[in-house]
Design an enzyme around this catalytic site. Structure first.
Site, PDB file in Angstrom:
ATOM      1  N   ASP A 153      53.342 116.485  42.625  1.00 51.07           N
ATOM      2  CA  ASP A 153      53.944 115.213  42.215  1.00 51.07           C
ATOM      3  C   ASP A 153      54.266 115.307  40.733  1.00 51.07           C
ATOM      4  O   ASP A 153      54.070 116.367  40.129  1.00 51.07           O
ATOM      5  CB  ASP A 153      52.996 114.032  42.533  1.00 51.07           C
ATOM      6  CG  ASP A 153      53.796 112.808  42.983  1.00 51.07           C
ATOM      7  OD1 ASP A 153      54.640 112.343  42.198  1.00 51.07           O
ATOM      8  OD2 ASP A 153      53.583 112.339  44.117  1.00 51.07           O
ATOM      9  N   HIS A 217      59.984 113.037  42.326  1.00 56.71           N
ATOM     10  CA  HIS A 217      58.576 113.276  41.975  1.00 56.71           C
ATOM     11  C   HIS A 217      58.395 114.713  41.477  1.00 56.71           C
ATOM     12  O   HIS A 217      57.458 115.409  41.863  1.00 56.71           O
ATOM     13  CB  HIS A 217      57.666 112.991  43.169  1.00 56.71           C
ATOM     14  CG  HIS A 217      57.551 111.526  43.473  1.00 56.71           C
ATOM     15  ND1 HIS A 217      56.828 110.663  42.691  1.00 56.71           N
ATOM     16  CD2 HIS A 217      58.106 110.764  44.457  1.00 56.71           C
ATOM     17  CE1 HIS A 217      56.913 109.427  43.193  1.00 56.71           C
ATOM     18  NE2 HIS A 217      57.688 109.462  44.253  1.00 56.71           N
ATOM     19  N   GLU A 281      61.601 107.937  46.940  1.00 52.39           N
ATOM     20  CA  GLU A 281      61.795 107.396  45.594  1.00 52.39           C
ATOM     21  C   GLU A 281      62.621 108.303  44.677  1.00 52.39           C
ATOM     22  O   GLU A 281      62.269 108.503  43.516  1.00 52.39           O
ATOM     23  CB  GLU A 281      60.417 107.112  44.963  1.00 52.39           C
ATOM     24  CG  GLU A 281      59.650 106.069  45.741  1.00 52.39           C
ATOM     25  CD  GLU A 281      58.250 105.795  45.189  1.00 52.39           C
ATOM     26  OE1 GLU A 281      57.913 104.612  45.090  1.00 52.39           O
ATOM     27  OE2 GLU A 281      57.511 106.750  44.891  1.00 52.39           O
TER      28      GLU A 281
HETATM   29  C1  ACM Z   1      55.359 106.753  48.748  1.00 56.67           C
HETATM   30  O1  ACM Z   1      54.448 105.931  48.745  1.00 56.67           O
HETATM   31  N1  ACM Z   1      56.120 106.916  47.671  1.00 56.67           N
HETATM   32  C2  ACM Z   1      55.658 107.552  49.913  1.00 56.67           C
END
Ligand code: ACM
Ligand code: ZN
Length: 483
Positions: A153, A217, A281
């Site tokens: 991440d 991410h 995201e």
């Molecule tokens: C997430 O909670 N961004 C998958």
């Protein structure tokens, strides 16, 4: 019996099985690995030589199904496969963790869903291998069978990739290495660590599914290899929380070289058919402004930068397909897929609610339900008490229990739903013992919703205190407030 999850059927008969310790365990040699795990689970406990547990084959059992017969002198566990035997022995383990007198019963049990998962985010904070193994063992006590390992991440890259050494040299250390209780949060898992987690999980009949989150991410990747971003940096392994603008550049071919190397590593280390590729995201601002991304847009005939995500997803899915792997993506992978259709074999994990999963199921994708709106996000607080740790949103045990992965679906659509899971994001969860407090007992509620057809919250709340005493004996930290 206070078993969690509730077995499919329990028939009570006269008499009790009384024991002053752990009965002797024996059975067919094909079940030796499951018997070995069971003995490990009771290592150090006193043995009762007068009583026995026998493991035998029952070919009438389906996959994962088991039977338990309790007579005054012995417990017989039967199954047609090793996984069924393991589940049966875990149910016996529950009984032995709180009873010295077990009523004579016949239990027949099998799962409702094949995917019963839990995700641990080891990127925002690092967790030790020994904690992960403890957790996997206790998840398996509840017939949870998937450990979804979130390995990368913005705040850390935890997977060693031989041809990209900077991913771990740079990407595993967040910029501001704040010590948490004297320890820095950072580090990565060695190949040896990963293999030992997978082998341990296999002994608990838990499948380890790795997640490498692409193309968003990605701060830890960009800090390690700045040439993979749209602007060239500077980038940093994030110490802040949030969703960041910088993502992998959709116009840079070297991004796919990196993906090939990462997937080679995953293929070498992880036997699971599945690889989770993230996809959540993703911010599109950098792609909008980037000349390389704009060139890619014109080459591919796409109109908006957003559509580049589905173009990337298709490429990643193909790469995994060449390795015999099936991709899983967060529900965003369904968006902007008019031009580049999401390949049918991509499994969709629904997290923003159930709608993404419902849509995916209607389109014929396999679906895993993990909606944050239904108690599946274990980083949310247990209740409104200002002293509770976690994100401001609240997920009560009863919210988790309310999950029905097939809620309001026609039978045909529901058939695409393979199960459900809970996720623990770890921005605020500094250590394994806090993680346990967030996980238990909400994961017990999840286990029941994905295992049994006999859901009944009132019955669950009656069984839970006794079950929580079992978890105490296993040294699990737990929330014990209002449900
Ligand atoms: C997430 O909670 N961004 C998958
Ligand atoms: Zn770009």
């Amino acid at each position: 019996m206070n078993i969690i999850p509730m077995p499919a059927s329990i028939e009570y008969r006269a008499g009790y099985f009384k024991t002053v310790g752990i009965p002797r365990l024996s059975g067919e040699t094909r079940f030796e690995p499951e018997m070995h795990s069971f003995r490990e689970q009771f290592e150090g406990a006193p043995i009762d030589d007068e009583k026995q547990i026998i493991c035998s084959t029952d070919d009438s059992c389906a996959k994962e199904e088991y039977r338990i017969r309790i007579d005054p002198e012995r417990i017989t566990v039967s199954a047609s496969c090793q996984t069924g035997m393991y589940h049966g022995l875990q149910t016996v383990r529950q009984m032995l963790l709180d009873e010295s007198a077990i009523p004579s019963v016949l239990i027949k049990d099998r799962p409702r869903f094949s995917w019963r998962g839990f995700m641990l985010d080891t990127a925002r904070h690092f967790y030790t291998v020994s904690f992960i193994k403890k957790l996997i063992d206790i998840l398996s006590l509840h017939h949870i069978n998937i450990f979804h390992w979130h390995l990368t991440d913005d705040q850390g890259w935890r997977l060693p990739v031989k041809s990209y050494p900077l991913l771990t040299e740079i990407g595993s250390k967040r910029l501001e290495r704040r010590p948490v209780w004297g320890r820095y949060s950072g580090g990565f898992y060695t190949e040896q660590d990963i293999r030992s987690v997978i082998a341990f999980a296999a002994s608990r009949h838990v499948e380890v599914v790795p997640e490498v989150d692409l193309p968003g991410h990605a701060s830890a990747i960009l800090a390690s290899y700045p040439g993979l971003g749209c602007t060239g940096g500077p980038y940093r392994v994030e110490d802040r929380t949030g969703v960041f603008e910088d993502v992998l550049c959709a116009g840079t071919d070297a991004v796919f070289d990196l993906a090939e190397a990462v997937f080679d590593t995953l293929q070498e280390l992880f036997p699971s058919e599945y690889v989770h590729i993230g996809g959540d995201e993703v911010r599109f601002n950098r792609w909008d402004a980037c000349p390389k991304c704009r060139r890619r847009l014109s080459e591919t005939g796409l109109k908006s930068a957003r559509e580049l995500q589905s173009w990337i997803t298709v490429k990643l899915v193909e790469m995994l397909g060449r390795r015999g792997k099936t991709a899983i993506g967060w529900d965003e992978v369904l968006e902007d897929t008019e031009q580049f259709r999401l390949p049918k074999n991509v499994v969709v994990m629904s997290w923003r609610g159930s709608q993404g999963g419902e849509k995916a199921a209607r389109l014929g994708h396999k679906v895993i339900m993990a909606p944050s709106t239904k108690g599946c996000y274990l980083d949310y607080r247990h209740n409104e008490d200002p002293e509770e740790p976690g994100q401001p949103a609240i997920s009560r045990v009863s919210d988790t229990y309310s999950l029905d992965p097939c809620e309001n679906m026609a039978a045909e659509t529901a058939a695409s739903v393979i199960g459900g899971q809970c996720n623990l994001w770890s921005e605020l969860i500094y250590a394994g013992k806090i993680a346990e407090y967030m996980i238990f007992p909400r994961i017990c509620a999840l286990a029941e919703t994905v295992w049994t057809e006999r859901k009944d919250f009132a019955s669950f709340t009656q069984r839970l205190p006794i079950h929580q005493n079992r978890l105490d004996r296993l040294h699990v930290i737990q929330y014990r407030g209002a449900l």
